[in-house]
Write a protein that holds these residues in place. Structure first.
Motif, short mmCIF file in Angstrom:
data_model
loop_
_atom_site.label_atom_id
_atom_site.label_comp_id
_atom_site.label_asym_id
_atom_site.label_seq_id
_atom_site.Cartn_x
_atom_site.Cartn_y
_atom_site.Cartn_z
N GLY A 198 -10.39 -13.57 9.93
CA GLY A 198 -9.07 -13.76 10.52
C GLY A 198 -7.94 -13.30 9.64
N GLU A 199 -8.22 -12.31 8.75
CA GLU A 199 -7.19 -11.77 7.87
C GLU A 199 -6.99 -10.28 8.14
OE1 GLU A 199 -8.05 -14.54 3.89
OE2 GLU A 199 -8.52 -12.40 3.87
N LEU A 200 -5.74 -9.85 8.11
CA LEU A 200 -5.43 -8.43 8.23
C LEU A 200 -5.21 -7.90 6.81
CD1 LEU A 200 -4.92 -6.15 10.30
CD2 LEU A 200 -2.47 -6.70 10.13
N ARG A 201 -6.23 -7.26 6.26
CA ARG A 201 -6.19 -6.81 4.88
C ARG A 201 -5.73 -5.35 4.79
NH1 ARG A 201 -11.92 -9.30 2.50
NH2 ARG A 201 -11.36 -11.53 2.78
N ILE A 202 -4.85 -5.08 3.83
CA ILE A 202 -4.35 -3.74 3.58
C ILE A 202 -4.76 -3.32 2.18
CG2 ILE A 202 -2.31 -2.25 3.48
CD1 ILE A 202 -2.91 -3.41 6.25
N GLN A 203 -5.35 -2.14 2.07
CA GLN A 203 -5.79 -1.67 0.76
C GLN A 203 -4.60 -1.40 -0.14
OE1 GLN A 203 -7.75 2.31 0.15
NE2 GLN A 203 -9.56 1.02 -0.18
N SER A 204 -4.77 -1.74 -1.42
CA SER A 204 -3.73 -1.47 -2.41
C SER A 204 -4.36 -0.83 -3.64
CB SER A 204 -3.01 -2.77 -2.82
OG SER A 204 -3.91 -3.68 -3.44
N CYS A 205 -3.55 -0.17 -4.41
CA CYS A 205 -4.00 0.41 -5.66
C CYS A 205 -3.98 -0.67 -6.73
CB CYS A 205 -3.10 1.58 -6.08
SG CYS A 205 -3.56 2.30 -7.68
N ALA A 206 -5.10 -0.86 -7.41
CA ALA A 206 -5.18 -1.91 -8.43
C ALA A 206 -4.37 -1.56 -9.68
CB ALA A 206 -6.64 -2.15 -8.81
N ASP A 207 -3.92 -0.29 -9.78
CA ASP A 207 -3.13 0.11 -10.95
C ASP A 207 -1.63 0.13 -10.66
OD1 ASP A 207 -5.28 0.35 -12.70
OD2 ASP A 207 -5.75 2.36 -12.00
N CYS A 208 -1.22 0.91 -9.63
CA CYS A 208 0.23 1.01 -9.38
C CYS A 208 0.71 0.09 -8.27
CB CYS A 208 0.61 2.46 -9.06
SG CYS A 208 0.08 3.02 -7.41
N GLY A 209 -0.20 -0.51 -7.49
CA GLY A 209 0.18 -1.45 -6.45
C GLY A 209 0.54 -0.83 -5.13
N GLU A 210 0.49 0.51 -5.03
CA GLU A 210 0.85 1.18 -3.77
C GLU A 210 -0.10 0.75 -2.65
OE1 GLU A 210 3.28 4.33 -1.86
OE2 GLU A 210 3.43 3.22 -3.76
N LEU A 211 0.47 0.42 -1.47
CA LEU A 211 -0.35 0.08 -0.31
C LEU A 211 -0.68 1.33 0.48
CD1 LEU A 211 1.43 -3.14 1.04
CD2 LEU A 211 -0.42 -2.97 -0.62
N ARG A 212 -1.86 1.34 1.12
CA ARG A 212 -2.23 2.50 1.94
C ARG A 212 -3.14 2.06 3.07
NH1 ARG A 212 -5.15 3.25 -3.01
NH2 ARG A 212 -7.42 3.42 -2.79
N HIS A 213 -2.96 2.73 4.20
CA HIS A 213 -3.82 2.54 5.36
C HIS A 213 -3.76 3.83 6.18
CE1 HIS A 213 -6.16 0.03 8.11
NE2 HIS A 213 -5.59 0.76 9.06
N PRO A 214 -4.90 4.38 6.61
CA PRO A 214 -6.26 3.85 6.50
C PRO A 214 -6.72 3.79 5.04
CG PRO A 214 -6.12 5.63 8.12
CD PRO A 214 -4.85 5.65 7.36
N PRO A 215 -7.76 2.96 4.77
CA PRO A 215 -8.28 2.86 3.41
C PRO A 215 -8.88 4.18 2.96
CG PRO A 215 -9.05 1.04 4.80
CD PRO A 215 -8.43 2.05 5.71
N GLY A 216 -8.90 4.38 1.66
CA GLY A 216 -9.48 5.61 1.10
C GLY A 216 -9.93 5.38 -0.31
N PRO A 217 -10.64 6.33 -0.88
CA PRO A 217 -11.20 6.14 -2.23
C PRO A 217 -10.21 6.35 -3.37
CG PRO A 217 -11.85 8.27 -1.36
CD PRO A 217 -11.12 7.57 -0.25
N ILE A 218 -9.10 7.07 -3.10
CA ILE A 218 -8.17 7.44 -4.18
C ILE A 218 -6.74 7.11 -3.77
CG2 ILE A 218 -7.27 9.36 -5.55
CD1 ILE A 218 -9.93 10.77 -5.23
N CYS A 219 -5.99 6.58 -4.70
CA CYS A 219 -4.57 6.30 -4.45
C CYS A 219 -3.80 7.62 -4.35
CB CYS A 219 -4.00 5.44 -5.58
SG CYS A 219 -2.21 5.18 -5.44
N PRO A 220 -3.11 7.87 -3.22
CA PRO A 220 -2.36 9.13 -3.10
C PRO A 220 -1.13 9.17 -3.98
CG PRO A 220 -1.96 7.71 -1.21
CD PRO A 220 -3.02 7.03 -2.02
N HIS A 221 -0.74 8.01 -4.55
CA HIS A 221 0.47 7.96 -5.37
C HIS A 221 0.17 8.27 -6.84
CE1 HIS A 221 4.49 6.75 -6.58
NE2 HIS A 221 3.97 5.91 -7.46
N CYS A 222 -0.87 7.58 -7.42
CA CYS A 222 -1.15 7.78 -8.84
C CYS A 222 -2.55 8.35 -9.09
CB CYS A 222 -0.98 6.47 -9.61
SG CYS A 222 -2.29 5.25 -9.30
#
Length: 308
Positions: A198-222
């Motif tokens: 019952g949670e709507l989870r959004i992927q985030s970068c564990a380094d810079c904190g940037e949120l992204r959806h759809p989920p992916g393997p690499i942060c597009p920011h850093c």
């Protein structure tokens, strides 16, 4: 389907493949800054390099030659006759299965692109989870006026015969598995585990904190591969939407609404709008996530109008 009809389909496919690459008309408009700006805004891409250097995002290749709603005169693509023959044979359902893309160079401002289509394969009939159908494959190449290839895309679609309409769903204990199963992999399993809780989870970068959806393997920011997630509030607004009438979709009764929902966390997510007639949906409508059990195992997040 009879053997004769099946043979006719394959003979037509061989004939269309033998045509080789068939060029369409040049794009109605040259590559231009306003369209690039609209694309970047829609995709949430803040990279300034495109407009600064006068180039288009590579993924826009298809945009420049799309015919739009008013298609006008038929372009004569070798794919059209195969699709029409499949429709005539009762294979009216369609779902995209592959889109492989190759980019040779960015398109530049002022260039007028031309697409060329080559039909390559028709495989089937095959039994799939959606029903019996055929996999059709073709390639499209976009050329600049100089004749230089800018981009290529391989498209593969499944044209299937939709199942006959069934009576209303039986009680939950007798329900059949919902036919449209989401793809669950290492990138998305956290999301679907959240849905089950019952949670709507959004992927985030564990380094810079940037949120992204759809989920992916690499942060597009850093460009980090370290991943985490946040739990969204579950609220959103309609960014854009379509009302789906045709073709038939297994497990769904048309018309139904598919929307792009903007979340206050700063990302967008695609989902169905429920508990609301299609004609009442509008841009900016306030929504709240709701979780619907589709069968004994699958739960899907959907969106309902938020109470005032």
């Amino acid at each position: 389907m009879s053997d004769t009809t099946d043979r006719d389909l394959h003979e037509l496919a061989v004939k269309q493949a033998a045509l080789g690459e068939v060029r369409g008309a040049p794009a109605a408009d040259p590559v231009n800054a306003p369209m690039i700006r609209h694309w970047l805004d829609a995709m949430g891409d803040a990279n300034p390099v495109y407009l600064d250097q006068g180039i288009a995002p590579p993924a826009m290749a298809q945009v420049w030659t799309m015919p739009g709603v008013r298609r006008g005169a038929k372009q004569g693509s070798p794919v059209d006759d195969v699709m029409a023959a499949l429709d005539a044979g009762g294979f009216t359902g369609v779902v995209a299965t592959n889109c492989e893309q190759t980019y040779h160079r960015p398109a530049r401002l002022g260039e007028r692109l031309t697409s060329a289509t080559r039909f390559t394969d028709l495989a089937g009939p095959k039994r799939t989870a959606l029903g019996e159908g055929y996999f059709a494959t073709w390639n499209v190449t976009w050329y600049a006026e100089s004749g230089e290839a800018v981009a290529e895309m391989l498209f593969r679609v499944l044209k299937f015969r939709p199942p006959e309409r069934r009576p209303p769903s039986p009680p939950a204990e007798e329900r059949r598995p919902y036919p449209l199963r989401p793809a669950v992999n290492r990138d998305t399993e956290f999301f679907w585990e959240g849905v089950r809780q019952g949670e709507l989870r959004i992927q985030s970068c564990a380094d810079c904190g940037e949120l992204r959806h759809p989920p992916g393997p690499i942060c597009p920011h850093c460009r980090s591969t370290n991943r985490a997630h946040v739990v969204a509030s579950g609220e959103g607004t309609v960014y854009s939407y379509v009302v789906h009438h045709h073709p038939p979709v297994p497990g769904r009764e048309p018309p139904f609404v598919v929307a792009v929902v903007s979340l206050p966390e700063g990302v967008r997510i695609v989902g169905n709008i429920v508990d609301c007639p299609p004609e009442a949906v509008g841009i900016g409508m306030s929504l709240r996530v709701t979780y619907r059990s589709m069968d004994d195992e699958l739960v899907l997040p959907m969106w309902a109008p938020r109470e005032p």
